[in-house]
Design an enzyme around this catalytic site. Structure first.
Site, PDB file in Angstrom:
ATOM      1  CE  LYS A  70      22.431  77.286  43.255  1.00  0.00           C
ATOM      2  NZ  LYS A  70      23.422  78.346  43.399  1.00  0.00           N
ATOM      3  CB  SER A  92      26.259  74.910  43.729  1.00  0.00           C
ATOM      4  OG  SER A  92      26.413  76.155  43.078  1.00  0.00           O
ATOM      5  CG  HIS A  94      26.422  81.157  44.532  1.00  0.00           C
ATOM      6  ND1 HIS A  94      25.523  80.808  45.500  1.00  0.00           N
ATOM      7  CD2 HIS A  94      25.803  82.093  43.780  1.00  0.00           C
ATOM      8  CE1 HIS A  94      24.421  81.516  45.359  1.00  0.00           C
ATOM      9  NE2 HIS A  94      24.559  82.304  44.316  1.00  0.00           N
ATOM     10  NE  ARG A  97      27.867  85.016  40.965  1.00  0.00           N
ATOM     11  CZ  ARG A  97      27.104  84.005  40.526  1.00  0.00           C
ATOM     12  NH1 ARG A  97      27.524  83.234  39.548  1.00  0.00           N
ATOM     13  NH2 ARG A  97      25.933  83.776  41.066  1.00  0.00           N
ATOM     14  CG  ASP A 125      24.676  74.901  40.027  1.00  0.00           C
ATOM     15  OD1 ASP A 125      24.306  75.124  38.862  1.00  0.00           O
ATOM     16  OD2 ASP A 125      24.978  75.809  40.822  1.00  0.00           O
ATOM     17  N   GLY A 126      27.107  73.680  38.067  1.00  0.00           N
ATOM     18  CA  GLY A 126      28.320  74.449  37.784  1.00  0.00           C
ATOM     19  C   GLY A 126      29.035  73.985  36.531  1.00  0.00           C
ATOM     20  NE  ARG A 129      28.736  77.382  30.604  1.00  0.00           N
ATOM     21  CZ  ARG A 129      28.302  77.476  31.852  1.00  0.00           C
ATOM     22  NH1 ARG A 129      27.423  76.598  32.322  1.00  0.00           N
ATOM     23  NH2 ARG A 129      28.724  78.431  32.646  1.00  0.00           N
ATOM     24  N   GLY A 148      22.343  76.523  34.563  1.00  0.00           N
ATOM     25  CA  GLY A 148      21.982  77.910  34.805  1.00  0.00           C
ATOM     26  C   GLY A 148      22.259  78.839  33.641  1.00  0.00           C
ATOM     27  NE  ARG A 149      27.164  82.621  33.604  1.00  0.00           N
ATOM     28  CZ  ARG A 149      28.059  82.289  34.538  1.00  0.00           C
ATOM     29  NH1 ARG A 149      29.057  81.489  34.252  1.00  0.00           N
ATOM     30  NH2 ARG A 149      27.963  82.757  35.755  1.00  0.00           N
TER      31      ARG A 149
END
Length: 197
Positions: A70, A92, A94, A97, A125-126, A129, A148-149
């Site tokens: 990842k 990704s 991350h 960050r 990934d990222g 929504r 994720g979120r």
């Protein structure tokens, strides 16, 4: 669940975690290769390091389950992941960050997919929504996507029911996107569904 381990400087500590994951019957393991400079790890007194191809190969050899790398953000690193024998990569940054000014995963995904599609599973990934975001990642070359979120928010707000709500919302939006773009199945998304102003 698939545990994703930080690239600890102590290779033995990673091997121990790999063995624990395998004994627990987990289907795969991952390594956050882009977490080699995470401040949170330093604050915990846990040293991390960039992993060389040889060290990645050692981890893959130790594992009897698929290994996912990842934090892949370049064609060169995607090719290295293939050469190392990884089963999948996660394109990704991350969540932005790791390094200020990095491009978004969806910006680098097409070039990575052009270079390694069919040689390794590509996970996007990222910033996913809604269902249209899922469709865009697949159209640009991802085989799978990670969300994720929104899932974390669903879990925090409503436990299992909250997670199911988010997944069903994404599924409904993805189905609507398929209907409105004339896409017969998820694997048939292509760049034709994208447009530029």
């Amino acid at each position: 669940a698939i545990p994703v381990f930080k690239p600890r400087a102590d290779q033995k500590a990673i091997f121990e975690r790999v063995i624990e994951a395998q004994e627990a019957g987990l289907p795969a393991i991952g390594i956050d290769v882009d977490a080699a400079a995470f401040l949170t790890m330093a604050l915990k007194g846990q040293a991390v390091e960039p992993k060389s191809i040889d060290k990645i190969k050692e981890i893959i050899k130790e594992a009897s389950v698929p290994v996912i790398l990842k934090g892949i953000m370049s064609v060169d690193d995607a090719k290295r992941a293939v050469d190392a024998g990884a089963n999948a990569i996660v394109v990704s940054n991350h969540g932005g960050r790791v390094l200020d000014g990095m491009p978004g995963a969806i910006e680098v995904l097409p070039d990575i997919a052009s270079a390694v599609k069919g040689q390794i599973t590509i996970i996007g990934d990222g910033g996913i929504r809604n269902g249209m975001d899922v469709a865009k990642y697949i159209a640009l070359g991802a085989d799978l996507v990670m969300v994720g979120r929104p899932i974390a928010i669903g879990a925090y707000g409503g436990d299992e029911e909250g997670v199911c709500f988010i997944l069903n919302k994404l599924k409904t939006e993805l189905y609507k996107t398929m209907l409105l773009t004339g896409t017969k199945d998820v694997r048939s998304f292509s760049k034709r569904i994208l447009y530029k102003n």
